[in-house]
Design a protein around this motif. Structure first.
Motif, PDB file in Angstrom:
ATOM      1  N   ARG A  83       0.923  -1.349  -0.116  1.00 27.36           N
ATOM      2  CA  ARG A  83       0.158  -0.168   0.037  1.00 27.36           C
ATOM      3  C   ARG A  83       0.839   1.460  -0.183  1.00 27.36           C
ATOM      4  NH1 ARG A  83      -4.462  -1.903  -2.143  1.00 27.36           N
ATOM      5  NH2 ARG A  83      -5.407  -3.319  -0.915  1.00 27.36           N
ATOM      6  N   TYR A  94      -9.223   1.778   5.803  1.00 22.00           N
ATOM      7  CA  TYR A  94     -10.097   0.430   5.607  1.00 22.00           C
ATOM      8  C   TYR A  94     -11.285   0.783   6.527  1.00 22.00           C
ATOM      9  CZ  TYR A  94      -5.927  -1.204   3.341  1.00 22.00           C
ATOM     10  OH  TYR A  94      -4.830  -1.463   2.554  1.00 22.00           O
ATOM     11  N   SER A  99     -12.815  -5.538   9.267  1.00 20.90           N
ATOM     12  CA  SER A  99     -12.560  -4.394   7.910  1.00 20.90           C
ATOM     13  C   SER A  99     -12.293  -5.348   6.695  1.00 20.90           C
ATOM     14  CB  SER A  99     -11.939  -3.003   8.046  1.00 20.90           C
ATOM     15  OG  SER A  99     -10.852  -3.385   8.406  1.00 20.90           O
ATOM     16  N   SER A 101     -10.006  -5.819   3.305  1.00 24.48           N
ATOM     17  CA  SER A 101      -8.773  -5.428   2.696  1.00 24.48           C
ATOM     18  C   SER A 101      -9.111  -4.726   1.258  1.00 24.48           C
ATOM     19  CB  SER A 101      -7.634  -6.401   2.394  1.00 24.48           C
ATOM     20  OG  SER A 101      -8.046  -7.600   1.601  1.00 24.48           O
ATOM     21  N   GLU A 152     -11.782  -3.015   0.332  1.00 26.28           N
ATOM     22  CA  GLU A 152     -12.887  -1.902   0.362  1.00 26.28           C
ATOM     23  C   GLU A 152     -12.022  -0.632   1.375  1.00 26.28           C
ATOM     24  OE1 GLU A 152     -16.534  -2.762   1.910  1.00 26.28           O
ATOM     25  OE2 GLU A 152     -17.006  -4.294   0.529  1.00 26.28           O
ATOM     26  N   TYR A 153     -11.503   0.290   0.821  1.00 22.20           N
ATOM     27  CA  TYR A 153     -10.965   1.303   1.515  1.00 22.20           C
ATOM     28  C   TYR A 153     -10.872   2.674   0.626  1.00 22.20           C
ATOM     29  CZ  TYR A 153      -7.428   0.374  -1.842  1.00 22.20           C
ATOM     30  OH  TYR A 153      -6.611   0.224  -3.088  1.00 22.20           O
ATOM     31  N   ARG A 206     -10.621   4.306  -4.551  1.00 25.10           N
ATOM     32  CA  ARG A 206      -9.644   3.475  -5.117  1.00 25.10           C
ATOM     33  C   ARG A 206      -9.023   3.697  -6.523  1.00 25.10           C
ATOM     34  NH1 ARG A 206     -11.333  -2.621  -4.007  1.00 25.10           N
ATOM     35  NH2 ARG A 206      -9.421  -2.701  -5.152  1.00 25.10           N
ATOM     36  N   ARG A 222      -3.804  -0.390   9.512  1.00 23.12           N
ATOM     37  CA  ARG A 222      -4.636  -1.462   8.630  1.00 23.12           C
ATOM     38  C   ARG A 222      -5.920  -1.786   9.506  1.00 23.12           C
ATOM     39  NH1 ARG A 222      -7.974  -3.724   7.157  1.00 23.12           N
ATOM     40  NH2 ARG A 222      -8.216  -5.462   5.900  1.00 23.12           N
ATOM     41  N   TYR A 223      -5.887  -1.806  10.872  1.00 17.58           N
ATOM     42  CA  TYR A 223      -6.937  -1.864  11.746  1.00 17.58           C
ATOM     43  C   TYR A 223      -7.148  -0.929  12.842  1.00 17.58           C
ATOM     44  CZ  TYR A 223      -7.426  -6.542   9.643  1.00 17.58           C
ATOM     45  OH  TYR A 223      -7.604  -7.623   8.633  1.00 17.58           O
TER      46      TYR A 223
END
Length: 366
Positions: A47, A117, A123, A125, A127-128, A169, A281-282
């Motif tokens: 990312r 996210y 959540s 990975s 969909e962000y 995205r 990420r979380y």
């Protein structure tokens, strides 16, 4: 006879006194040599892509003859990537004469496009959102030693996030999501810190333990207030008593309360703990993370590590069942024999999600 005994006693006292004086002179003449250590720095994740930087570390003592204080350090870092990341950071740990005071802090400016996210440990990975923002942070701890290895003091922090924008995205501009702190803001905070620090080294500890507990109350420029409670516990086991076979253990926890901006929530991952997961990420109200790392010397200045981490973010205690995990291996190269400072290269992979990371920087993860 008595004259002979008296003569022997006087001679023994003279010999003992001269020996003690020689030892004292030897200790007093042991002068610490300050060091400046430059190093390249690289981090990579799918990312964030490759972030290339330069890192410079200055190790020193305020009094070069102070054998009771561990070395202080001051570092500078600059990093950038073609995706638009910019990092400018200075960090310090100052230990005054005989460690009467312990000062630790950072000043950081960054422009950091990053994926968001959502909140929670479930959540997706896929969909962000892409978030772009600038941030400026100043953080300082001022601690005083009140007993051997025990410190108490204050933590002061100021965080400012500005020029926030959001893209989908495909990098198309979109409205800000309905989140606390979605337009940025500034958050000054202050609170108490208690620390027990018996580590033999700040940068490369190999024995004993460390415990840090802090609570911080913040004002939120968007209205209201929030607070955090953080705990960081570490244990270092030197199996051979020569720093060549060391097991390092760490547990960290963060709890947030009140009107918390989403950027200030508890985060999982990063280059220090749960390596393999991109930092953030979380995220959620609370987090708990643990890791174990086995460090061993291979030959000369070259060493290796293997590590494993687990943890999660959560809002309710029932969420603790959704643990994440990552493992990895790394190389270490000591660039300072007299006061060890390692360049580390870590390769990490997550076991639950498709995440990985490569980290090249100076100093151990913890």
């Amino acid at each position: 006879m008595w004259k002979g005994i008296l003569y022997i006693l006087l001679l023994s006292i003279l010999l003992f006194t001269s020996k003690v004086k020689a030892q004292t002179d030897s200790i007093s003449q042991k002068i610490y040599k300050n060091n400046i250590l430059p190093s390249p720095s690289f981090t990579y994740s799918p990312r964030t892509d490759l972030v290339v930087g330069v890192y410079c570390l200055y190790q020193f003592k305020f009094d070069k003859k102070d054998n009771l204080a561990r070395p202080s350090n001051l570092s500078f870092y600059y990093g950038t990537s073609y995706k638009g990341h910019t990092f400018l950071l200075t960090e310090h740990t100052f230990l005054t004469l005989q460690e009467k005071y312990f000062l630790k802090g950072i000043i950081e400016y960054k422009n950091t496009p990053e994926p968001f996210y959502g909140i929670g440990n479930q959540s997706s990975s896929e969909e962000y959102l892409n978030v772009n923002y600038y941030s400026f942070e100043v953080k300082e701890r001022i601690l005083r030693q009140y007993q051997q290895s025990k410190f108490f003091g204050l933590k002061i922090r100021y965080m400012h996030i500005f020029n926030v924008s959001y893209q989908d995205r495909d990098n198309n501009e979109i409205p800000a999501p309905h989140l606390k702190g979605n337009a940025g803001g500034y958050y000054p905070g202050i609170g108490p810190v208690w620390m027990l620090d018996k580590r033999n080294s700040i940068l490369t500890p190999t024995k004993d333990y460390y415990l840090d507990i802090s609570a911080t109350a913040y004002l939120n420029s968007n209205g209201g207030a929030f607070g955090t409670v953080e705990i960081d516990g570490r244990r270092y086991i030197d199996f051979r008593k020569d720093s060549k076979r060391v097991l390092a253990l760490q547990v960290v926890a963060k709890n947030t309360f009140g009107n918390v901006p989403y950027t200030e929530l508890a985060l999982l991952g990063g280059k220090q703990i749960l390596r393999g997961y991109t930092l953030g990420r979380y995220r959620d109200q609370h987090s708990i993370q643990a890791q174990a790392e086995y460090r061993f010397n291979v030959v000369g200045r070259l060493g290796m590590t293997t590590f494993f981490g687990t943890g999660t973010v959560y809002d309710e205690l029932s969420d603790l069942q959704f643990l994440k995990a990552a493992l990895g291996t790394g190389l270490r190269f000591n660039i300072n024999r007299k006061d060890p400072a390692n360049v580390r290269i870590d390769f990490a992979w997550s076991l639950i999600d498709k995440n990985n990371g490569i980290y090249i920087t100076l100093g151990e993860a913890f």
